[in-house]
Design an enzyme around this catalytic site. Structure first.
Site, PDB file in Angstrom:
ATOM      1  CG  ASP A  81      -1.952   0.992   1.304  1.00  0.00           C
ATOM      2  OD1 ASP A  81      -2.422   1.404   0.233  1.00  0.00           O
ATOM      3  OD2 ASP A  81      -2.337   1.387   2.435  1.00  0.00           O
ATOM      4  CG  HIS A 179      -5.222   8.261   3.531  1.00  0.00           C
ATOM      5  ND1 HIS A 179      -4.411   8.841   2.594  1.00  0.00           N
ATOM      6  CD2 HIS A 179      -5.605   7.065   3.027  1.00  0.00           C
ATOM      7  CE1 HIS A 179      -4.311   8.014   1.552  1.00  0.00           C
ATOM      8  NE2 HIS A 179      -5.019   6.937   1.796  1.00  0.00           N
ATOM      9  CG  HIS A 207      -6.362   4.947  -1.476  1.00  0.00           C
ATOM     10  ND1 HIS A 207      -5.200   4.523  -0.867  1.00  0.00           N
ATOM     11  CD2 HIS A 207      -6.387   4.370  -2.703  1.00  0.00           C
ATOM     12  CE1 HIS A 207      -4.543   3.735  -1.718  1.00  0.00           C
ATOM     13  NE2 HIS A 207      -5.238   3.627  -2.832  1.00  0.00           N
TER      14      HIS A 207
HETATM   15  O1  G3H Z   1      -4.321   3.064   1.843  1.00  0.00           O
HETATM   16  C1  G3H Z   1      -5.038   2.859   2.815  1.00  0.00           C
HETATM   17  C2  G3H Z   1      -6.350   3.461   2.930  1.00  0.00           C
HETATM   18  O2  G3H Z   1      -6.570   4.426   2.005  1.00  0.00           O
HETATM   19  C3  G3H Z   1      -6.960   3.507   4.267  1.00  0.00           C
HETATM   20  O3  G3H Z   1      -7.630   4.701   4.581  1.00  0.00           O
HETATM   21  O4  G3H Z   1      -7.312   4.675   7.035  1.00  0.00           O
HETATM   22  O5  G3H Z   1      -8.977   6.153   5.984  1.00  0.00           O
HETATM   23  O6  G3H Z   1      -9.337   3.690   6.032  1.00  0.00           O
HETATM   24  P1  G3H Z   1      -8.367   4.803   6.000  1.00  0.00           P
HETATM   25 ZN    ZN Z   2      -4.593   5.078   1.001  1.00  0.00          ZN
END
Ligand code: G3H
Ligand code: ZN
Length: 285
Positions: A81, A179, A207
């Protein structure tokens, strides 16, 4: 069964659902995610950030990821990721990840294309899928910090050029999510998702999906989102369960007793997400 990111996402695209991509950091989180996916017969993506790899060690992450992929009769992809570092991405490919993300979204379009192309050439030569990002998703994900002012939505015309030039397998788009923990309710630009989905023919990735209302997630899937990333909701569930247990049992020192309710709670939240994403009973292996 370990499969590539591309295989998992093409199946989602063709069958009009989204695959949950859940962030992993340790054994209990992996067990919770894969246990939930197995119970619901859903394909699943286990994704590790560079921070998670630094914390757990790449040997542990890959060994655990491959172990559960072999143990369970559902399609599992092991994905990096937000890879920002060339060496780190190469290391993941060498250790057996089936998918990587190159995140060069902080650079201007041309440089993002060049950096992404370089990864695509290498990854594809060994059968590893590539996700890249265009536009800037706000918030904080491990070492990546994008302020509200810096966040920019993905331009559909640029997206078409980006996909054609780079040859990536999936595209992460900035359409109003961020995020981390939201201050207010996130407003997604559904028209933009639809427009991008019309003009490019690879799966789209959302995301920053923790804290996004279920209705919005369902709408995003209807408009073409095939991969939904969840990290913060799992972290929060873990922290709440551990905190509650310790407050109720202040004398308890056995890590197994402390972590069991957290693992159970994480499994439940992952099951709820999988139901919303529409991937129940979509496992084809
Ligand atoms: O790459 C990881 C995600 O985009 C997670 O996002 O922490 O807001 O669920 P989040
Ligand atoms: Zn992300």
């Amino acid at each position: 069964m370990l499969v590539s990111g591309k295989e998992i996402l093409l199946h989602a695209d063709q069958n009009k659902y989204a695959v949950g991509a859940f962030n992993i950091n340790n054994m209990e989180i992996i067990q919770a995610i894969v246990g939930a996916a197995d119970e619901l017969r859903s394909p699943v993506i286990l994704q590790a950030s560079q921070g998670a790899i630094k914390y757990a060690g790449i040997e542990y992450i890959t060994a655990l990821g491959k172990l559960v992929a072999d143990k369970y009769d559902i399609p599992v992809a092991l994905h990096l990721d937000h890879g920002t570092d060339f060496e780190e991405i190469m290391k993941c490919i060498r250790y057996g990840f089936s998918s990587v993300m190159i995140d060069a979204s902080k650079y201007p379009l041309e440089e993002n294309i060049e950096r992404t192309k370089e990864i695509v050439k290498i990854a594809h030569s060994v059968g590893v899928s590539v996700e890249a990002e265009l536009g800037k998703i706000g918030g904080t994900e491990d070492q990546i910090v994008v302020s509200e002012a810096e966040a920019t939505f993905t331009d559909p015309k640029e997206a078409k050029i980006f996909v054609e030039e780079t040859g990536i397998d999936s595209l992460a788009i900035a359409v109003g999510t961020a995020h981390g923990v939201y201050k207010g309710e996130p407003k997604l630009d559904f028209d933009r998702i639809e427009e991008i989905n019309k003009i490019i023919d690879i799966p789209l990735v959302l995301h920053g999906s923790s804290g996004v209302p279920n209705d919005s997630l369902r709408k995003a899937v209807e408009r073409g989102i095939c991969k939904i990333n969840i990290d913060t909701d799992i972290r929060a569930t873990f922290a709440t369960a551990v905190g509650d247990f310790i407050r109720a049992n202040p004398e308890e020192i056995d890590p197994r007793k402390i972590l069991t309710p957290a693992r159970d709670a994480m499994k439940e939240i992952v099951k709820k997400k999988i139901e919303v994403f529409g991937s129940v009973n979509q496992a084809w292996k």
